[in-house]
Motif scaffolding. Structure first.
Motif, PDB file in Angstrom:
ATOM      1  N   HIS A 164      10.431   2.471  -2.709  1.00 45.88           N
ATOM      2  CA  HIS A 164       9.546   1.759  -1.806  1.00 45.88           C
ATOM      3  C   HIS A 164       8.890   2.736  -0.845  1.00 45.88           C
ATOM      4  O   HIS A 164       9.407   3.824  -0.607  1.00 45.88           O
ATOM      5  CB  HIS A 164      10.330   0.700  -1.022  1.00 45.88           C
ATOM      6  N   ASP A 165       7.750   2.332  -0.296  1.00 47.58           N
ATOM      7  CA  ASP A 165       7.075   3.236   0.626  1.00 47.58           C
ATOM      8  C   ASP A 165       7.856   3.322   1.942  1.00 47.58           C
ATOM      9  O   ASP A 165       8.601   2.420   2.299  1.00 47.58           O
ATOM     10  CB  ASP A 165       5.623   2.788   0.871  1.00 47.58           C
ATOM     11  N   SER A 202       7.827   0.397   4.513  1.00 43.06           N
ATOM     12  CA  SER A 202       8.634  -0.762   4.108  1.00 43.06           C
ATOM     13  C   SER A 202      10.103  -0.496   4.371  1.00 43.06           C
ATOM     14  O   SER A 202      10.836  -1.384   4.791  1.00 43.06           O
ATOM     15  CB  SER A 202       8.466  -1.051   2.615  1.00 43.06           C
ATOM     16  N   LEU A 256      11.058  -0.969   7.889  1.00 41.12           N
ATOM     17  CA  LEU A 256      11.182  -2.373   8.255  1.00 41.12           C
ATOM     18  C   LEU A 256      12.542  -2.954   7.887  1.00 41.12           C
ATOM     19  O   LEU A 256      12.913  -4.017   8.353  1.00 41.12           O
ATOM     20  CB  LEU A 256      10.092  -3.203   7.578  1.00 41.12           C
ATOM     21  N   GLU A 257      13.261  -2.268   7.008  1.00 41.95           N
ATOM     22  CA  GLU A 257      14.569  -2.777   6.626  1.00 41.95           C
ATOM     23  C   GLU A 257      15.662  -2.367   7.598  1.00 41.95           C
ATOM     24  O   GLU A 257      16.786  -2.836   7.503  1.00 41.95           O
ATOM     25  CB  GLU A 257      14.935  -2.240   5.250  1.00 41.95           C
TER      26      GLU A 257
END
Lengths: 354, 232
Positions: free
Chosen positions: A337-338, A341, A344-345
């Motif tokens: 994933h970028d 992203s 954001l986790e």
């Protein structure tokens, strides 16, 4: 000057920064309001206190200049220490000790040790080093180490080599002007880097407005003009967009800052569009001895900077904590994933303010 | 009765704050045998990996592709579960959209043969499911707006998934507002507290009780329950 470690507390507001470490390139990320800009403000404050009065600040600042480590701490007006390998300056209220020896005269506790002893040959490099902290903004502020020359013609002959221009102490704008006048090779490199980001630009030049006269009070000013393809006339500096100007200053900073400069940019995406982030790949800033501390919210910016350079900022009440990305287990794991992203986790990032 | 086979599940969840918290908490009770792992390539047996994405369909298409690639690269997943809000989409149409996104490559399925795709649509959003908890509803609402909402459509009696958009521009906005008002009625205004309340076994059980008494309600929530049930 290379900032290594900083902790900071403002007694008036209660805002506190837990000790944080810096590398050569630092991208501060965190939700809005978490304190990224305040960290830059704290560094700005240090710069200010180095040269002015500073009451009620508490900090511990570790940095190195020419590979020598220094530790500078200040506890309001009560205590201050400036320590390195070969020496220690300590102050308690008005009493100062140098290498353990109490000086017979009282000293003003409002002014920093750095200022009090700026001409001492042990302190002078620190004094000069702190002045190399630069804040990139348009219009420029606190970026020049001495007053801008009234008349560039009077000084331009003194700056004919890259080294002299870099160490001149003038603002980036002035340095660009001098480079444009005296250093065609360097100016050409600046141009090429600029055109790579703004392909519609064909050329840059320095122009002089007004008449030069040593005797008259009229000031001649020097400005930058650019030429875009498809437009016949050159564009005056006053008509150049803030973003394009700021980018030029950033490129100028990369080529013309004196080695050992620390460049601070708040909210990189403000004015510096997404096309500008390539600058850091294009120009070999590490070898120029430059340190960058920048903040951003923008996913594109965050995705463009490898997360080894991230400093993740969180806040609990008035206390700000900064951690490296590799301190979050999740970010050490493999992922397709970028980067944004993945950020954001991280619960601490998403719920950045507790 | 034989041992159930071991499974590895990849969960892709839409939403970065609320949904991951809820799913992790509920999975702990619905599929207790599954242990979460921190890296997508760390699943072995009876593990799950969860990733959350910000944004909504179609903006999360790229992340879905990235997750798909992680599933393929790992090669040990039995299920790729995508939990996503319906928003204004019709459930069947959104499922078709996502499936076709995942199937595009000269007509060949992209998903590895051994991995099954399960799309869990939260119709209209996860807050809609949360509205299904009858214990959240006051006997007498004090807030006038909530009173009006309850008068127009009492989601403790009627299916929240069929509720309209009230005075909002989208269904999801209205359902979230409705839920917020129910929390405010209980004087719970802080979102983190609200999250902590819904991400619990108690809340899950209250929702399960609702679908027992009203089996035609919360059909997409029941899809999720059914999926977990089949594996446990």
């Amino acid at each position: 000057m290379r900032i290594k470690r900083l902790s900071y507390e403002n007694k008036r507001t209660g805002w506190k920064l837990e000790p944080m470490e810096f590398g050569d390139f630092n991208l501060l990320v965190g939700v809005s309001g978490v304190g990224k800009s305040k960290i830059l403000e704290a560094i700005k404050d240090l710069y200010w206190v180095a040269f002015h009065v500073g009451i009620g600040r508490i900090w511990e600042f570790d940095f190195s200049i020419d590979n020598i480590d220094y530790h500078w701490s200040r506890f309001g007006i009560e205590r201050e220490e400036l320590i390195s390998n070969g020496f220690a300056f300590e102050r308690e209220l008005a009493k100062v000790k140098i290498d353990g020896n109490l000086l017979p005269v009282d000293h003003n506790s409002d002014i920093s040790l750095l200022q009090l002893f700026s001409s001492d040959k042990r302190i002078k490099p620190i004094f000069d080093g702190v002045r190399k902290i630069k804040f990139l903004s348009v219009p420029e502020s606190i970026t020049s180490e001495k007053f801008e020359p009234d008349k560039i013609e009077l000084i331009v002959k003194d700056y004919t080599s890259l080294e002299t221009v870099q160490n001149s102490g003038y603002s980036i704008h002035t340095k660009l002007v001098i480079a444009g006048l005296n250093l065609p090779n360097v100016f050409q490199q600046v141009k090429e880097a600029y055109i790579a980001i703004f392909p519609q630009v064909q050329d840059l030049r320095i122009v002089r407005w007004g008449l030069f006269s040593e005797l008259s009070n009229d000031l001649a000013t020097f400005e930058i003009q650019l030429k875009e393809s498809g437009i016949d006339t050159w564009i005056d500096q006053v008509d150049i967009s803030t973003g394009m100007l700021k980018t030029l200053l950033l490129i100028g900073a990369m080529y013309l800052s004196s080695p050992g400069s620390v460049i601070l940019i708040d909210e990189f995406e403000n004015s510096l569009g997404v096309n500008c982030i390539d600058i850091f790949d294009r120009i070999d800033y590490e070898n120029r001895g430059l340190q960058f501390i920048i903040t951003s919210h923008h996913p594109y910016i965050i995705n463009s900077i490898p997360f080894e350079y991230w400093k993740i900022v969180t806040r609990k009440g008035n206390v700000v904590t900064v951690r490296n990305a590799n301190e979050f287990e999740r970010l050490t794991k493999k992922s397709l994933h970028d980067n944004f992203s993945r950020l954001l986790e991280i619960e601490e990032f998403v719920g950045g303010i507790a | 009765m034989g041992e159930l086979p071991e499974v590895n599940i990849y969960f892709l969840v839409e939403g970065v704050a609320t949904e991951p918290k809820i799913y992790r908490a509920w999975l702990a009770h619905l599929l207790p045998k599954l242990q979460e792992v921190a890296g997508f390539d760390e699943v072995e047996a009876d593990n799950y990996f969860m990733t959350s994405v910000g944004g909504r369909w179609p903006y999360v298409a790229k992340q879905i592709t990235a997750s798909l690639n992680e599933v393929k690269q790992c090669g040990k997943y039995d299920y790729l579960v995508i939990c996503i809000d319906a928003e204004e989409w019709r459930v069947n149409e959104l499922i078709k959209e996502i499936e076709s996104h995942l199937n595009v490559a000269d007509g060949q399925p992209i998903l590895p043969v051994a991995t099954r795709l399960k799309i869990i649509i939260q119709n209209r959003c996860i807050e809609t499911w949360l509205l299904g908890n009858c214990q959240m509803y006051p006997a007498q609402a004090k807030n006038q707006t909530l009173k009006n909402y309850l008068n127009d459509y009492n989601a403790s009696q009627l299916d929240p998934e069929r509720m309209g958009k009230g005075d909002c521009t989208t269904h999801a906005k209205f359902h979230k507002k409705y839920l917020r008002l129910l929390f405010y009625e209980q004087r719970i205004r802080h979102e983190e507290t609200q999250r902590n309340q819904v991400a619990t076994l108690t809340y899950l059980q209250q929702l399960q009780a609702r679908v027992v008494t009203k089996p035609i309600h919360l059909s997409t929530f029941q899809t999720f329950l059914g999926f977990c049930q089949n594996l446990s």
